[in-house]
Scaffold this active site. Structure first.
Site, PDB file in Angstrom:
ATOM      1  N   LYS A 197      86.742 -10.372  -7.161  1.00 29.13           N
ATOM      2  CA  LYS A 197      86.336  -9.119  -8.134  1.00 29.13           C
ATOM      3  C   LYS A 197      87.335  -7.955  -8.090  1.00 29.13           C
ATOM      4  CE  LYS A 197      83.652  -5.794 -10.471  1.00 29.13           C
ATOM      5  NZ  LYS A 197      81.743  -4.518 -11.001  1.00 29.13           N
ATOM      6  N   LYS A 250      86.726 -12.241 -11.976  1.00 31.93           N
ATOM      7  CA  LYS A 250      86.631 -11.111 -13.318  1.00 31.93           C
ATOM      8  C   LYS A 250      87.324 -10.448 -12.695  1.00 31.93           C
ATOM      9  CE  LYS A 250      83.170  -7.663 -13.668  1.00 31.93           C
ATOM     10  NZ  LYS A 250      81.828  -7.001 -13.418  1.00 31.93           N
TER      11      LYS A 250
END
Ligand code: PBG
Length: 327
Positions: A197, A250
């Site tokens: 992320k 992400k």
């Protein structure tokens, strides 16, 4: 053989032929829809930063869940939105907290729908950060945050969650959450970790939607530095060692190379998060008449799958299935 014996256009002549040689198909079962849950009853209120998306109260979300499950959507990712914030995020682990009630209500109306609560404290801390602050208040304190995450994860599992999705990026959180779940008898509850992320500017609209936008400072001391790719492999490797069942990248679109790298390196399911900023870019361009929305949505979801994602978390999920943007 080369031109004129070879003519690649032969297989592009009709939709029938194109369909036959199509290499990538996005299926309804590849998609996970994200939802924001708010207090109250009978609420379905447009989210200004995410046109076409809504804040749902628990009762309306359960109704929505029933509908999307009928449409063929397999899973939802849930975010809680609350005004009750404190340093320890105590709203997050109450047995009657917003997410706990949402999980129960969805399971009552659509028992087969896979329910995945996002596990993070940024919607519940008064600092707006994804963890407890250090005594000087200048950074997020990794290890004390882990206990908090474990406690919240167990309460989500108790409410009936199928999968827990830690999105905080603390070191060691997957292992601590796994151990806590196992200890409480939830060894069958899976973990989808936000493994790679990045500290991305594409989360802007989400932070308005989730009410986690007011934080001071930066998330760059815990989320990954966008230029790094090898480090993503280390994050995934550690999360898998600690017990992650699914790993996530992400955002998705500016990180398609990372999706591909992880897909080729690890034999595990890979999810990609088509985040709020990616959604908003398309929506606003569509509203401005600059692009054909349905075609761009189809092309976008296909690109994420072609890069190597098995699962795509996207706010377009319901619309893509309902309006037939998929093959
Ligand atoms: C919580 C969380 C965020 C997102 C998912 N979980 C925001 C953040 O890290 O600041 C972003 C999702 C999106 O932009 O759609 N930590």
């Amino acid at each position: 053989m080369s031109f004129p014996d070879t003519r690649l256009r032969r297989l592009r002549r009709s939709e029938g032929l194109r369909r036959m040689v199509r290499e990538t198909r996005v299926l309804p079962e590849d998609l996970i829809m994200g939802y924001f849950v708010v207090a109250g009853k009978g609420v379905k209120r447009p989210i200004p930063s995410l046109p076409g998306q809504y804040h749902f109260s628990v009762d309306r979300l359960a109704q929505e869940a029933k509908e999307i499950h009928k449409l063929g959507l397999p899973a939802v990712l849930l975010f809680g939105v609350t005004a009750k914030k404190d340093p320890e995020a105590s709203e997050a682990w109450r047995s009657d907290g917003i997410i706990q009630r949402a999980i129960q209500a969805i399971k009552a109306k659509a028992p087969e729908l896979v329910v995945i609560p996002d596990l993070c404290v940024c919607e519940y801390t008064d600092s707006g950060h994804c963890g407890i602050l250090t005594p000087d208040g200048k950074d997020v304190d990794n290890d004390p945050t882990l206990e908090l995450l474990a406690k919240i994860a167990v309460s989500y599992a108790r409410a009936g969650a199928d999968v827990i999705a830690p999105s905080d990026m603390m070191d060691g959180r997957v292992g601590v959450v796994r151990a806590a779940l196992d200890e409480e008898g939830f060894d069958q509850v899976a973990i989808m970790s936000y493994a790679a992320k990045y500290a991305s500017a594409f989360y802007g609209p989400f932070r308005d939607a989730a009410g986690s936008g007011q934080f001071q400072g930066t998330r760059r001391t815990y989320q990954m530095d966008p230029p790094n790719a090898r480090e993503a492999l280390r994050e995934v490797e550690l999360d898998l060692e600690e017990g992650a069942d699914i790993v996530m990248v992400k955002p998705a679109l500016a990180y398609l190379d990372i999706i591909r790298l992880i897909r080729e390196t690890f034999p595990v399911p890979v999810a990609a998060y088509n985040v709020s900023g990616e959604y908003a870019l398309i929506r606003h361009a569509e509203k401005a008449g600059a692009i054909n929305g349905p075609q761009v949505i189809r092309e976008t979801l296909t690109a994420i799958k072609r890069a190597g994602a098995d699962l795509i978390i996207t706010y377009f999920a319901r619309e893509a299935i309902e309006k037939g943007y998929l093959d």
